[in-house]
Design a protein around this motif. Structure first.
Motif, PDB file in Angstrom:
ATOM      1  N   ALA A  58      20.803  -6.954 -42.269  1.00 17.87           N
ATOM      2  CA  ALA A  58      21.298  -6.032 -41.246  1.00 17.87           C
ATOM      3  C   ALA A  58      22.554  -6.579 -40.575  1.00 17.87           C
ATOM      4  O   ALA A  58      23.514  -5.841 -40.338  1.00 17.87           O
ATOM      5  CB  ALA A  58      20.212  -5.775 -40.202  1.00 17.87           C
ATOM      6  N   ASP A  59      22.551  -7.880 -40.272  1.00 19.00           N
ATOM      7  CA  ASP A  59      23.735  -8.492 -39.661  1.00 19.00           C
ATOM      8  C   ASP A  59      24.936  -8.405 -40.592  1.00 19.00           C
ATOM      9  O   ASP A  59      26.063  -8.115 -40.166  1.00 19.00           O
ATOM     10  CB  ASP A  59      23.454  -9.952 -39.317  1.00 19.00           C
ATOM     11  N   ARG A  86      18.013   1.413 -40.822  1.00 19.43           N
ATOM     12  CA  ARG A  86      16.842   1.419 -41.688  1.00 19.43           C
ATOM     13  C   ARG A  86      16.343   0.005 -41.964  1.00 19.43           C
ATOM     14  O   ARG A  86      15.157  -0.203 -42.212  1.00 19.43           O
ATOM     15  CB  ARG A  86      17.161   2.156 -42.986  1.00 19.43           C
ATOM     16  N   LEU A  87      17.244  -0.942 -41.906  1.00 18.15           N
ATOM     17  CA  LEU A  87      16.837  -2.335 -42.064  1.00 18.15           C
ATOM     18  C   LEU A  87      16.168  -2.872 -40.804  1.00 18.15           C
ATOM     19  O   LEU A  87      15.237  -3.668 -40.874  1.00 18.15           O
ATOM     20  CB  LEU A  87      18.058  -3.195 -42.409  1.00 18.15           C
ATOM     21  N   GLN A  88      16.657  -2.454 -39.642  1.00 17.43           N
ATOM     22  CA  GLN A  88      16.117  -2.925 -38.363  1.00 17.43           C
ATOM     23  C   GLN A  88      15.808  -1.723 -37.470  1.00 17.43           C
ATOM     24  O   GLN A  88      16.440  -1.520 -36.431  1.00 17.43           O
ATOM     25  CB  GLN A  88      17.134  -3.847 -37.672  1.00 17.43           C
ATOM     26  N   PRO A  89      14.817  -0.917 -37.830  1.00 18.37           N
ATOM     27  CA  PRO A  89      14.559   0.311 -37.072  1.00 18.37           C
ATOM     28  C   PRO A  89      13.969   0.082 -35.686  1.00 18.37           C
ATOM     29  O   PRO A  89      13.920   1.010 -34.883  1.00 18.37           O
ATOM     30  CB  PRO A  89      13.570   1.068 -37.969  1.00 18.37           C
ATOM     31  N   PHE A  94      21.142  -0.758 -32.524  1.00 19.63           N
ATOM     32  CA  PHE A  94      21.794  -0.272 -33.735  1.00 19.63           C
ATOM     33  C   PHE A  94      21.820   1.254 -33.773  1.00 19.63           C
ATOM     34  O   PHE A  94      22.817   1.857 -34.174  1.00 19.63           O
ATOM     35  CB  PHE A  94      21.092  -0.824 -34.976  1.00 19.63           C
ATOM     36  N   TRP A  95      20.724   1.887 -33.368  1.00 23.45           N
ATOM     37  CA  TRP A  95      20.687   3.351 -33.348  1.00 23.45           C
ATOM     38  C   TRP A  95      21.736   3.915 -32.395  1.00 23.45           C
ATOM     39  O   TRP A  95      22.452   4.870 -32.728  1.00 23.45           O
ATOM     40  CB  TRP A  95      19.301   3.832 -32.923  1.00 23.45           C
ATOM     41  N   ILE A  96      21.823   3.313 -31.214  1.00 22.28           N
ATOM     42  CA  ILE A  96      22.731   3.834 -30.191  1.00 22.28           C
ATOM     43  C   ILE A  96      24.185   3.612 -30.586  1.00 22.28           C
ATOM     44  O   ILE A  96      25.030   4.516 -30.473  1.00 22.28           O
ATOM     45  CB  ILE A  96      22.419   3.180 -28.831  1.00 22.28           C
ATOM     46  N   GLU A  97      24.502   2.412 -31.067  1.00 23.40           N
ATOM     47  CA  GLU A  97      25.885   2.141 -31.461  1.00 23.40           C
ATOM     48  C   GLU A  97      26.300   3.004 -32.648  1.00 23.40           C
ATOM     49  O   GLU A  97      27.435   3.492 -32.709  1.00 23.40           O
ATOM     50  CB  GLU A  97      26.046   0.658 -31.802  1.00 23.40           C
ATOM     51  N   ALA A  98      25.384   3.212 -33.588  1.00 19.90           N
ATOM     52  CA  ALA A  98      25.699   4.079 -34.728  1.00 19.90           C
ATOM     53  C   ALA A  98      25.962   5.505 -34.261  1.00 19.90           C
ATOM     54  O   ALA A  98      26.909   6.163 -34.718  1.00 19.90           O
ATOM     55  CB  ALA A  98      24.553   4.053 -35.738  1.00 19.90           C
ATOM     56  N   SER A  99      25.139   5.986 -33.338  1.00 15.22           N
ATOM     57  CA  SER A  99      25.334   7.355 -32.843  1.00 15.22           C
ATOM     58  C   SER A  99      26.654   7.480 -32.085  1.00 15.22           C
ATOM     59  O   SER A  99      27.328   8.513 -32.176  1.00 15.22           O
ATOM     60  CB  SER A  99      24.165   7.763 -31.943  1.00 15.22           C
ATOM     61  N   ARG A 100      27.037   6.448 -31.357  1.00 13.28           N
ATOM     62  CA  ARG A 100      28.304   6.510 -30.613  1.00 13.28           C
ATOM     63  C   ARG A 100      29.502   6.554 -31.556  1.00 13.28           C
ATOM     64  O   ARG A 100      30.490   7.247 -31.282  1.00 13.28           O
ATOM     65  CB  ARG A 100      28.407   5.317 -29.668  1.00 13.28           C
ATOM     66  N   ALA A 140      15.549   7.978 -34.399  1.00 16.20           N
ATOM     67  CA  ALA A 140      15.302   6.694 -33.731  1.00 16.20           C
ATOM     68  C   ALA A 140      14.047   6.747 -32.877  1.00 16.20           C
ATOM     69  O   ALA A 140      13.293   5.770 -32.792  1.00 16.20           O
ATOM     70  CB  ALA A 140      16.509   6.319 -32.872  1.00 16.20           C
ATOM     71  N   ALA A 141      13.810   7.889 -32.232  1.00 16.27           N
ATOM     72  CA  ALA A 141      12.655   8.019 -31.344  1.00 16.27           C
ATOM     73  C   ALA A 141      11.335   7.844 -32.084  1.00 16.27           C
ATOM     74  O   ALA A 141      10.317   7.512 -31.471  1.00 16.27           O
ATOM     75  CB  ALA A 141      12.688   9.374 -30.641  1.00 16.27           C
ATOM     76  N   LYS A 142      11.324   8.050 -33.401  1.00 18.54           N
ATOM     77  CA  LYS A 142      10.105   7.846 -34.181  1.00 18.54           C
ATOM     78  C   LYS A 142       9.770   6.363 -34.309  1.00 18.54           C
ATOM     79  O   LYS A 142       8.605   5.994 -34.456  1.00 18.54           O
ATOM     80  CB  LYS A 142      10.267   8.454 -35.576  1.00 18.54           C
ATOM     81  N   PHE A 143      10.795   5.517 -34.270  1.00 19.93           N
ATOM     82  CA  PHE A 143      10.593   4.083 -34.471  1.00 19.93           C
ATOM     83  C   PHE A 143      10.549   3.310 -33.156  1.00 19.93           C
ATOM     84  O   PHE A 143       9.908   2.265 -33.074  1.00 19.93           O
ATOM     85  CB  PHE A 143      11.707   3.528 -35.362  1.00 19.93           C
ATOM     86  N   VAL A 144      11.256   3.798 -32.144  1.00 17.58           N
ATOM     87  CA  VAL A 144      11.252   3.134 -30.835  1.00 17.58           C
ATOM     88  C   VAL A 144      10.917   4.175 -29.761  1.00 17.58           C
ATOM     89  O   VAL A 144      11.734   4.475 -28.889  1.00 17.58           O
ATOM     90  CB  VAL A 144      12.602   2.440 -30.547  1.00 17.58           C
TER      91      VAL A 144
END
Length: 265
Positions: A58-59, A86-89, A94-100, A140-144
């Protein structure tokens, strides 16, 4: 004879390391998440085989994501960013930065630097990208599910991009109600309610929040919300610099008494 690319070596070594340490990981790690909801069985097998090296992978991919982001490469930025989630759900970051990246950066790339897009086209593109970002955050809400940052990010998109303050205030409510109950989200919901002219609802919300909030946990946010409530009870709009009155729904709140020296408050 052509050389094997380094990335292929990385995948092979990761697979072998994951396979070799599988018995040990079963003993020391909690049960892994069901990856069947991700993009197909093939990807699930690859991700599962990485085992303890998922964080390293992921890194590595996040560095690639930032490289593609600097290049303003729309397709590869989104592809690698989604792969990281998907590697670090379990990591909201990661979800937030990707969405931004999807919501705020990619529309500008689509406009291109060489011309100014018509307002109608710009609005359509921003909406399309915002909807893609919201879809990612819904996943993302499904995983966190316990993270307040995910609904708060959705609220931000509805408020600042889609111009839907009613949906924004609802998601800020959801965000605040998740531990540790970030007071910023409570205040932002109050701000939106006031801007919508829903003063009575804002007063009820602020009263509820302040009654259960420790003033010492966030003095600045507590003080701001307290001042909002005071102004509303005085019949004033705390969001306007002018003194235009608003409907008064209760008797004015008396100023707090001043404690005398030498007495216990």
């Amino acid at each position: 004879m052509s050389r094997i690319p380094p990335f292929i070596w990385f995948i092979l070594i990761s697979f072998l390391a994951g396979w070799a340490t599988l018995p040990l990981r079963k003993e020391i790690q909690p049960p892994e998440q069901d990856l069947s909801e991700l993009d197909g069985l093939g990807q699930s097998v690859i991700i599962g085989s990485l085992g303890g090296l998922r964080a390293l992978a992921a890194d590595f991919l996040w560095l690639q994501t930032n490289y593609y982001w600097q290049q303003e490469n729309h397709g590869l930025t989104e592809t690698t960013a989604r792969a990281v989630t998907r590697l670090q759900p379990d990591y909201p970051f990661f979800w937030i930065e990707a969405s931004r990246m999807i919501v705020y950066d990619m529309p500008v790339w689509r406009f291109s630097k060489d011309r100014t897009a018509p307002k109608t086209v710009e609005k359509r593109i921003r909406r399309e990208q915002a909807e893609r970002g919201l879809e990612l955050l819904t996943e993302a809400a499904k995983f966190v599910p316990d993270s307040p940052a995910i609904p708060a990010e959705k609220a931000r998109i509805y408020w600042t991009v889609l111009d839907d303050p009613d949906m924004a205030q609802e998601y800020y409510r959801v965000a605040y109600e998740k531990p540790p109950h970030p007071p910023l989200y409570a205040r932002l919901r109050a701000v939106i309610l006031i801007d919508l002219g829903r003063y009575q609802e804002a007063m009820r919300w602020l009263t509820q929040v302040l009654a259960t909030m420790d003033p010492n946990s966030s003095p600045a946010q507590y003080s701001l919300m307290e001042s909002y409530l005071y102004d509303l009870r005085m019949g004033q709009n705390p969001r306007e610099e002018s003194d235009d009155p608003i409907p008064r729904f209760s008797a004015p709140m008396a100023p707090p008494p001043v404690a005398k020296e030498g007495t216990d408050s």
